[in-house]
Design a protein around this motif. Sequence first.
Motif, PDB file in Angstrom:
ATOM      1  N   TYR A  99       9.757   3.680  -2.572  1.00  0.00           N
ATOM      2  CA  TYR A  99       8.504   3.093  -2.091  1.00  0.00           C
ATOM      3  C   TYR A  99       7.809   2.307  -3.205  1.00  0.00           C
ATOM      4  N   LYS A 100       7.745   2.919  -4.376  1.00  0.00           N
ATOM      5  CA  LYS A 100       6.987   2.306  -5.477  1.00  0.00           C
ATOM      6  C   LYS A 100       7.627   1.031  -6.015  1.00  0.00           C
ATOM      7  N   VAL A 101       8.972   1.015  -6.133  1.00  0.00           N
ATOM      8  CA  VAL A 101       9.586  -0.204  -6.688  1.00  0.00           C
ATOM      9  C   VAL A 101       9.340  -1.408  -5.778  1.00  0.00           C
ATOM     10  N   PHE A 102       9.309  -1.164  -4.471  1.00  0.00           N
ATOM     11  CA  PHE A 102       9.061  -2.299  -3.571  1.00  0.00           C
ATOM     12  C   PHE A 102       7.572  -2.654  -3.520  1.00  0.00           C
ATOM     13  N   GLN A 103       6.724  -1.638  -3.688  1.00  0.00           N
ATOM     14  CA  GLN A 103       5.295  -1.933  -3.753  1.00  0.00           C
ATOM     15  C   GLN A 103       5.004  -2.815  -4.965  1.00  0.00           C
ATOM     16  N   SER A 113       2.137   1.329   8.887  1.00  0.00           N
ATOM     17  CA  SER A 113       1.299   2.160   8.008  1.00  0.00           C
ATOM     18  C   SER A 113       1.781   3.612   7.981  1.00  0.00           C
ATOM     19  N   VAL A 114       2.260   4.088   9.121  1.00  0.00           N
ATOM     20  CA  VAL A 114       2.783   5.456   9.199  1.00  0.00           C
ATOM     21  C   VAL A 114       4.076   5.575   8.397  1.00  0.00           C
ATOM     22  N   ALA A 124       4.797   7.870   4.995  1.00  0.00           N
ATOM     23  CA  ALA A 124       5.921   8.816   4.954  1.00  0.00           C
ATOM     24  C   ALA A 124       6.850   8.501   3.781  1.00  0.00           C
ATOM     25  N   MET A 125       7.088   7.221   3.533  1.00  0.00           N
ATOM     26  CA  MET A 125       7.957   6.844   2.410  1.00  0.00           C
ATOM     27  C   MET A 125       7.318   7.249   1.086  1.00  0.00           C
ATOM     28  N   GLU A 126       6.004   7.030   0.985  1.00  0.00           N
ATOM     29  CA  GLU A 126       5.303   7.385  -0.258  1.00  0.00           C
ATOM     30  C   GLU A 126       5.451   8.878  -0.539  1.00  0.00           C
ATOM     31  N   THR A 127       5.452   9.682   0.548  1.00  0.00           N
ATOM     32  CA  THR A 127       5.588  11.131   0.415  1.00  0.00           C
ATOM     33  C   THR A 127       7.025  11.557   0.117  1.00  0.00           C
ATOM     34  N   HIS A 128       7.991  11.016   0.889  1.00  0.00           N
ATOM     35  CA  HIS A 128       9.349  11.570   0.876  1.00  0.00           C
ATOM     36  C   HIS A 128      10.353  10.792   0.038  1.00  0.00           C
ATOM     37  N   MET A 129      10.058   9.534  -0.217  1.00  0.00           N
ATOM     38  CA  MET A 129      10.968   8.760  -1.076  1.00  0.00           C
ATOM     39  C   MET A 129      10.107   7.854  -1.965  1.00  0.00           C
TER      40      MET A 129
END
Lengths: 360, 360
Positions: free
Chosen positions: A220-224, A206-207, A211-216
């Motif tokens: 992050y979104k394409v894999f979500q 979760s951490v 962090a990925m949502e913030t910095h990359m």
Amino acid sequence: MKNNYAVIMAGGVGSRFWPVSRNSYPKQFIDILGTGKSLLQLTYQRFLKIFPAENIFIVTNIAYVDLVKEQIKGIDPKQILAEPIARNTAPCIAYASQKIARLNPKANCIVAPSDHLITDEKAFLDTLQTGLQFTAKNDALLTLGIMPHKPDTGYGYIQYLKGKDGGEKIGKVKTFTEKPSLEIAKKFLESGDFLWNAGIFVWRNSVLRQAMETHMPDIYKVFQKASKFFDTDKEAENILDAYSKCPNISIDYGLMEKADNVYVLPSDFGWSDLGTWGALYELRDKDEHGNAAGDGKIFMYDSRNCLVKTSPGKLVVIKGINNAIIVETDDVLLVCSQTKEQEIKQIVTDIKLKFGDTYI
Amino acid sequence: MKNNYAVIMAGGVGSRFWPVSRNSYPKQFIDILGTGKSLLQLTYQRFLKIFPAENIFIVTNIAYVDLVKEQIKGIDPKQILAEPIARNTAPCIAYASQKIARLNPKANCIVAPSDHLITDEKAFLDTLQTGLQFTAKNDALLTLGIMPHKPDTGYGYIQYLKGKDGGEKIGKVKTFTEKPSLEIAKKFLESGDFLWNAGIFVWRNSVLRQAMETHMPDIYKVFQKASKFFDTDKEAENILDAYSKCPNISIDYGLMEKADNVYVLPSDFGWSDLGTWGALYELRDKDEHGNAAGDGKIFMYDSRNCLVKTSPGKLVVIKGINNAIIVETDDVLLVCSQTKEQEIKQIVTDIKLKFGDTYI
């Protein structure tokens, strides 16, 4: 323990250990140490001691899925994540992270390469436990930093604040430095504030995701988005779509150098990234003349400090040769001075230009 | 010209040029120079220029008869004499001599090894003509003596009386000396009275037969007896019987050192017996760094004075290696310092003790 997960990154196609390592059979699948087990098998078996098999994931290129199945007998195919394109570690970790998120929101994870050498398994597992205990309690991105014992110019370095913000041993990371010059590496070593970057990470999933949502966020979104199709017959197609939208970027560059909750656990478990034939030579058992020749039909006469690795069944006679790396496969013979072995990589590039992928 | 005969001795099984040369495929059948032709083919084609094909005989071990047929396309099987047992040169020459005696009582013969290098073909053929003219007129056993250009300890030496009893150039032989020490070889060279023994002979067949009857009567007689069965279906059986009664003895020891009508023709036609990898290295074309690597996929970087011979199709990278002999076949790899290559023969003996004939 059921919340603890391991992600083994096994997608590399590196030209290290050419000509034994090939695009079609890279380093992690090779018994480079002559122990009868590949580096991937050694890595997997280490993790099996403290993680349930169903919590260990192997991320690899789609081209190597069959190799993984062959080497890790009986592995559930669900534990193998196939990358359709090589895009460095950030997309690899983002994919695994989405996988694990669907299984366990409390997951506490280790992410590690499949092709490193670890000689002190107990110290390694103890270090992992320390790390997992730390990340269970702290919203931290933790990396393992190897206590350096020489001014190696082949490694990245991590500068950290000793004992601050991180309990007794763990320290907050100040800077990441790429491979330094020898002069700078010596200063790093003297200062005592620098550790080698082993590329082994510990974090709560979760951490990491936050962090990925913030910095990359793009990655992050394409894999979500792709995760909606996980475990359906559309997973592969959506993963291909996700990877094709990702830049080629490492997790160090994409995340660790940007986040401010990055910590390092100083570690000492007999680690080497086994980056070159010379590094392997240093680690191999050697006879009284400094030769590492293994168990084959290899006869050394008047020779010192040679590493010899040849194809099975070959009779090998080495006479009056010193400080050489002699590697032979079915279609390639390499005889290289130990002092020149850093240049093999350039030679591999030359050969690729000349012959395409035939010998690579 | 119809009275001129050539006998090519091609029965050797020597371990020189191991691991390329093998018991099953010895030196004379190998394209050791990288010219596309074996040493036997080169020897045969040289003789074809001054001898009719039907006057050229090849004596070889029965195990190599098919190899000879394969390499000398269209040769009449009658021209191949098969030795059932290896017994050195005296029985070989006695057999050929009986064969030729039945064909032509006036035969004037050359006898030569199949596995030597001759770089100046014209000088060689001129020398042979000089020799044949001499033996046509004189009841002499003539041997070709190579003008020495260095104190080589690997050759036998012939001491001779210059210009006496033998016309302008040809001299009577005083002594034969086996491989000398370096000190003695230097003295031989200084004196100017010594030539290298090339093992190439010229004589009328009738003169040879008379000398054999006198100096090695046992061998002479068993082949004379066997000759009654030549060109019948009992030849092989009687030849086996003859060879089994022969000692292992060279023509030098059995005849040349004993007879008193022995002459030598000082010669200079770019000769080498190609006795070792080092001798081959000296003779091969080399690039500007002194490497003799041939036309394969062989890449030399920062390397000097290496001889490289590897199996076809193998990609070879040599980096930072000097003064080495690197030879690879399907089942053997040899990497040897140039300064140690004289010791390869001992290594081959060690390997034979350990593995029998597998790699020999």
